[in-house]
Design an enzyme around this catalytic site. Structure first.
Site, PDB file in Angstrom:
ATOM      1  N   ARG A 206     -20.395 -13.568  -4.016  1.00 44.99           N
ATOM      2  CA  ARG A 206     -21.684 -13.977  -3.460  1.00 44.99           C
ATOM      3  C   ARG A 206     -22.538 -14.734  -4.474  1.00 44.99           C
ATOM      4  NH1 ARG A 206     -26.535 -10.483  -1.445  1.00 44.99           N
ATOM      5  NH2 ARG A 206     -27.369 -11.764   0.232  1.00 44.99           N
TER       6      ARG A 206
ATOM      7  N   HIS B  15     -24.589 -18.217  -3.775  1.00 49.02           N
ATOM      8  CA  HIS B  15     -26.044 -18.314  -3.907  1.00 49.02           C
ATOM      9  C   HIS B  15     -26.455 -19.261  -5.031  1.00 49.02           C
ATOM     10  CE1 HIS B  15     -27.628 -14.690  -1.399  1.00 49.02           C
ATOM     11  NE2 HIS B  15     -26.649 -15.325  -0.789  1.00 49.02           N
ATOM     12  N   ASP B  16     -25.597 -19.447  -6.015  1.00 50.94           N
ATOM     13  CA  ASP B  16     -25.877 -20.455  -7.043  1.00 50.94           C
ATOM     14  C   ASP B  16     -25.750 -21.851  -6.438  1.00 50.94           C
ATOM     15  OD1 ASP B  16     -26.369 -21.657  -9.519  1.00 50.94           O
ATOM     16  OD2 ASP B  16     -24.227 -21.734  -9.994  1.00 50.94           O
TER      17      ASP B  16
ATOM     18  N   VAL C 105     -28.441 -23.489  -3.953  1.00 58.73           N
ATOM     19  CA  VAL C 105     -29.812 -23.726  -4.427  1.00 58.73           C
ATOM     20  C   VAL C 105     -29.756 -24.728  -5.586  1.00 58.73           C
ATOM     21  CG1 VAL C 105     -31.930 -22.646  -5.254  1.00 58.73           C
ATOM     22  CG2 VAL C 105     -30.400 -21.381  -3.718  1.00 58.73           C
TER      23      VAL C 105
ATOM     24  N   GLY D 223     -27.587 -26.961  -6.140  1.00 55.51           N
ATOM     25  CA  GLY D 223     -26.222 -27.193  -6.615  1.00 55.51           C
ATOM     26  C   GLY D 223     -25.701 -26.089  -7.526  1.00 55.51           C
TER      27      GLY D 223
ATOM     28  N   SER E 298     -28.341 -21.838 -11.929  1.00 55.26           N
ATOM     29  CA  SER E 298     -29.789 -21.579 -11.838  1.00 55.26           C
ATOM     30  C   SER E 298     -30.080 -20.150 -11.386  1.00 55.26           C
ATOM     31  CB  SER E 298     -30.456 -22.580 -10.899  1.00 55.26           C
ATOM     32  OG  SER E 298     -29.860 -22.545  -9.619  1.00 55.26           O
TER      33      SER E 298
ATOM     34  N   ASN F  84     -32.214 -12.809  -2.434  1.00 59.71           N
ATOM     35  CA  ASN F  84     -31.627 -12.278  -3.673  1.00 59.71           C
ATOM     36  C   ASN F  84     -32.253 -10.964  -4.131  1.00 59.71           C
ATOM     37  OD1 ASN F  84     -29.690 -14.311  -4.087  1.00 59.71           O
ATOM     38  ND2 ASN F  84     -31.217 -15.660  -5.026  1.00 59.71           N
TER      39      ASN F  84
ATOM     40  N   HIS G 260     -17.218 -12.241   4.153  1.00 60.21           N
ATOM     41  CA  HIS G 260     -17.753 -10.978   4.671  1.00 60.21           C
ATOM     42  C   HIS G 260     -16.642 -10.032   5.111  1.00 60.21           C
ATOM     43  CE1 HIS G 260     -22.049 -12.721   5.579  1.00 60.21           C
ATOM     44  NE2 HIS G 260     -21.761 -12.713   4.303  1.00 60.21           N
ATOM     45  N   THR G 261     -15.429 -10.337   4.780  1.00 62.31           N
ATOM     46  CA  THR G 261     -14.322  -9.401   4.983  1.00 62.31           C
ATOM     47  C   THR G 261     -14.337  -8.311   3.916  1.00 62.31           C
ATOM     48  OG1 THR G 261     -11.944  -9.245   5.447  1.00 62.31           O
ATOM     49  CG2 THR G 261     -12.579 -10.674   3.644  1.00 62.31           C
TER      50      THR G 261
ATOM     51  N   ASP H 195     -17.132  -5.461   6.747  1.00 61.04           N
ATOM     52  CA  ASP H 195     -15.895  -5.412   7.549  1.00 61.04           C
ATOM     53  C   ASP H 195     -15.622  -3.950   7.858  1.00 61.04           C
ATOM     54  OD1 ASP H 195     -13.316  -5.203   8.529  1.00 61.04           O
ATOM     55  OD2 ASP H 195     -12.369  -6.290   6.871  1.00 61.04           O
TER      56      ASP H 195
ATOM     57  N   THR I 107     -11.311  -2.927   7.172  1.00 59.55           N
ATOM     58  CA  THR I 107     -10.753  -2.852   5.808  1.00 59.55           C
ATOM     59  C   THR I 107     -11.821  -3.362   4.832  1.00 59.55           C
ATOM     60  OG1 THR I 107      -9.760  -5.033   6.205  1.00 59.55           O
ATOM     61  CG2 THR I 107      -8.311  -3.114   6.461  1.00 59.55           C
TER      62      THR I 107
ATOM     63  N   ASP J  34      -8.885  -9.920   3.531  1.00 59.37           N
ATOM     64  CA  ASP J  34      -7.880 -10.229   4.550  1.00 59.37           C
ATOM     65  C   ASP J  34      -8.581 -10.975   5.682  1.00 59.37           C
ATOM     66  OD1 ASP J  34      -9.373  -8.284   5.870  1.00 59.37           O
ATOM     67  OD2 ASP J  34      -7.880  -6.710   5.621  1.00 59.37           O
TER      68      ASP J  34
HETATM   69  C1  HEM Z   1     -23.277 -18.078   6.814  1.00 63.35           C
HETATM   70  C2  HEM Z   1     -24.386 -17.640   6.291  1.00 63.35           C
HETATM   71  C3  HEM Z   1     -24.492 -16.355   5.548  1.00 63.35           C
HETATM   72  C4  HEM Z   1     -25.445 -15.409   5.734  1.00 63.35           C
HETATM   73  C5  HEM Z   1     -26.601 -15.459   6.721  1.00 63.35           C
HETATM   74  C6  HEM Z   1     -25.162 -14.327   4.828  1.00 63.35           C
HETATM   75  C7  HEM Z   1     -25.930 -13.187   4.709  1.00 63.35           C
HETATM   76  C8  HEM Z   1     -25.581 -12.080   3.969  1.00 63.35           C
HETATM   77  C9  HEM Z   1     -26.322 -10.850   3.933  1.00 63.35           C
HETATM   78  C10 HEM Z   1     -27.635 -10.588   4.663  1.00 63.35           C
HETATM   79  C11 HEM Z   1     -25.653  -9.987   3.133  1.00 63.35           C
HETATM   80  C12 HEM Z   1     -26.074  -8.555   2.786  1.00 63.35           C
HETATM   81  C13 HEM Z   1     -27.068  -8.593   1.656  1.00 63.35           C
HETATM   82  C14 HEM Z   1     -27.818  -7.286   1.450  1.00 63.35           C
HETATM   83  O1  HEM Z   1     -27.925  -6.495   2.359  1.00 63.35           O
HETATM   84  O2  HEM Z   1     -28.330  -7.080   0.347  1.00 63.35           O
HETATM   85  C15 HEM Z   1     -24.489 -10.664   2.662  1.00 63.35           C
HETATM   86  C16 HEM Z   1     -23.549 -10.114   1.830  1.00 63.35           C
HETATM   87  C17 HEM Z   1     -22.471 -10.805   1.333  1.00 63.35           C
HETATM   88  N1  HEM Z   1     -22.227 -12.154   1.495  1.00 63.35           N
HETATM   89 FE1  HEM Z   1     -23.072 -13.367   2.845  1.00 63.35          FE
HETATM   90  N2  HEM Z   1     -24.045 -14.631   4.115  1.00 63.35           N
HETATM   91  C18 HEM Z   1     -23.608 -15.858   4.507  1.00 63.35           C
HETATM   92  C19 HEM Z   1     -22.534 -16.551   3.985  1.00 63.35           C
HETATM   93  C20 HEM Z   1     -21.788 -16.126   2.911  1.00 63.35           C
HETATM   94  C21 HEM Z   1     -20.867 -16.950   2.153  1.00 63.35           C
HETATM   95  C22 HEM Z   1     -20.653 -18.446   2.382  1.00 63.35           C
HETATM   96  C23 HEM Z   1     -20.310 -16.148   1.205  1.00 63.35           C
HETATM   97  C24 HEM Z   1     -19.319 -16.490   0.136  1.00 63.35           C
HETATM   98  C25 HEM Z   1     -18.400 -17.417   0.220  1.00 63.35           C
HETATM   99  C26 HEM Z   1     -20.872 -14.819   1.382  1.00 63.35           C
HETATM  100  C27 HEM Z   1     -20.511 -13.708   0.659  1.00 63.35           C
HETATM  101  C28 HEM Z   1     -21.085 -12.456   0.814  1.00 63.35           C
HETATM  102  C29 HEM Z   1     -20.537 -11.243   0.224  1.00 63.35           C
HETATM  103  C30 HEM Z   1     -19.226 -11.147  -0.529  1.00 63.35           C
HETATM  104  C31 HEM Z   1     -21.425 -10.210   0.533  1.00 63.35           C
HETATM  105  C32 HEM Z   1     -21.357  -8.741   0.072  1.00 63.35           C
HETATM  106  C33 HEM Z   1     -22.031  -8.642  -1.283  1.00 63.35           C
HETATM  107  C34 HEM Z   1     -22.037  -7.253  -1.923  1.00 63.35           C
HETATM  108  O3  HEM Z   1     -21.487  -6.300  -1.372  1.00 63.35           O
HETATM  109  O4  HEM Z   1     -22.627  -7.151  -3.009  1.00 63.35           O
HETATM  110  N3  HEM Z   1     -21.786 -14.857   2.399  1.00 63.35           N
HETATM  111  N4  HEM Z   1     -24.471 -11.943   3.175  1.00 63.35           N
END
Ligand code: HEM
Ligand SMILES: *[C@@H]1O[C@H](CO)[C@@H](O)[C@H](O)[C@H]1NC(C)=O
Ligand SMILES: *[C@@H]1O[C@H](CO)[C@@H](O)[C@H](O)[C@H]1NC(C)=O
Ligand SMILES: *[C@@H]1O[C@H](CO)[C@@H](O)[C@H](O)[C@H]1NC(C)=O
Ligand SMILES: *[C@@H]1O[C@H](CO)[C@@H](O)[C@H](O)[C@H]1NC(C)=O
Length: 336
Positions: free
Chosen positions: A64, A68-69, A72, A74, A78, A97, A197-198, A245, A248, A253
């Protein structure tokens, strides 16, 4: 005469376009550290492995950070800057964040090792890109992808830009599509990258499915279970969390896409990828049925995301410490 001049102009324009694409394609390379820091591969792999063995979730958290880098200003490191920042507030306090992004200590540990192996060489922005790749591989991405390097680190960060550009979980499909389009990413990229988000967790306060929700696309039994699970978690962990997810939670996956097809997307922004009519439905179906297709596209889309407006050449700097610019401007010295 007029026609041939117009045609000549078109030809020149095409040559220019080709030239720009060629130059741009070589801005980042896979061999960038082959001479200057070949140790980058083993150091990052080892430290990611250690961190994930200590806590499974860390793979998700590190993936993540790169996202997030990049979204924002590029992929420029940052996100990693701590306050105070020259001319404003940094990104860590932004809406998406704050109390949410994590793994900064792991990045510090890796950076310290990189600085002792090859001082002043590896940027924090590049470090985020390879740590994200190694994290996914560590927890199940069997088709690895090459990481392109050569990014440099920013001298600033922007909370306003973070609040503007990071997508929010209650967004509908058209908002998500436009958000990714701004970054030069298409619908296939949106869906493939959402596949991250898997793995990982979400705070219950972010989950917007509620029992009063009339969203017919969410599986009702699943929604009840989710609400109850958050109630149960409340008071036992701070903050209350759920898995992104449900099947799993710690394995990279394609279950995320299978979940969406059953109406078991945890975030509104997840379920909408399946529930909104359009070509997206076919993409979700393909990724749900064919893990290899998801893995291949995840790699391609990750490389593409890693290309978002990098600083290169003599722009920016190679930070020694990812949390601070190398020479603090005099107006900030008093804080240190
Ligand atoms: C499509 C738009 C997206 C939205 C609206 C979104 C939103 C979120 C939100 C709300 C969370 C939970 C944060 C929290 O509760 O503190 C999350 C977690 C996460 N996001 Fe996304 N996300 C998006 C796309 C992405 C992308 C593109 C990636 C990476 C390629 C990503 C990777 C992750 C990961 C791995 C987590 C879990 C982080 C952890 O457990 O520390 N997300 N996301
Ligand atoms: C962030 O966490 C701190 C400390 O737990 C808490 O006081 C604050 O209210 C939280 N802020 C948000 C926006 O969640
Ligand atoms: C999506 O959300 C935006 C912003 O809330 C809204 O303006 C737009 O009408 C919504 N689009 C659809 C198709 O629901
Ligand atoms: C946890 O419980 C408290 C007290 O009942 C409540 O105010 C709060 O909204 C709950 N938080 C979540 C995330 O469910
Ligand atoms: C949601 O509402 C249904 C009936 O409308 C009820 O049976 C169920 O227990 C509720 N779930 C939660 C988690 O409150």
């Amino acid at each position: 005469m007029a026609i041939s001049r117009a045609r000549a102009r078109v030809v020149v324009a095409l040559i220019l376009v080709k030239f720009v694409i060629l130059v741009n394609a070589q801005v980042l390379t896979t061999e960038f550290y082959d001479e200057s820091c070949p140790e980058i591969y083993s150091i990052v792999k080892e430290e990611v492995q250690k961190a994930v063995e200590a806590e499974k979730r860390m793979a998700a958290s590190l993936i993540r950070l790169h996202f997030h880098d990049c979204f924002v200003n590029g992929c420029d490191g940052s996100l990693l800057l701590d306050d105070p920042i020259l001319g404003g507030t940094g990104e860590k306090l932004s809406r998406s964040n704050l109390n949410s992004t994590r793994g900064f200590e792991v990045i510090d540990t890796i950076k310290t090792r990189l600085e002792s192996a090859c001082p002043n060489t590896v940027s924090c922005a590049d470090l985020l890109a390879i740590a994200a790749r190694d994290s996914a591989v560590q927890v199940g991405l069997t088709d690895t992808y090459p990481v392109y390097f050569g990014r440099r680190d920013s001298l600033t960060a922007s909370i306003d830009e973070a609040n503007l550009r990071l997508p929010t979980p209650n967004s509908n499909y058209s908002v998500l599509k436009a958000n990714f389009e701004f970054q030069g990413l298409d619908e296939t990229d949106l869906i493939a990258l959402s596949g991250a988000h898997t793995i990982g967790r979400v705070r219950c306060i972010v989950i917007t499915v509620s029992n009063s929700s009339t969203d017919p696309n969410i599986n009702a039994a699943f929604r009840d279970t989710l609400i109850k699970a958050c109630d149960t978690a409340n008071g036992t962990i701070d903050p209350p969390l759920q898995n992104l997810d449900v099947k799993t939670p710690d394995k990279f996956d394609n279950n995320y896409f299978k979940n969406l097809r059953r109406g078991e997307g945890v975030l509104t922004s997840d379920q909408t990828l399946q529930s909104t009519p359009g070509p997206n439905v076919g993409i979700v179906k393909d990724f749900a049925k064919n893990k290899e297709n998801f893995f291949t596209q995840y790699g391609l889309s990750s490389i593409k995301m890693g290309y978002i407006r990098p600083l290169t050449g003599d722009q920016g700097e190679i930070r020694k410490n990812c949390r601070a610019v190398n020479s603090a401007p005099s107006s900030l010295v008093a804080y240190q």
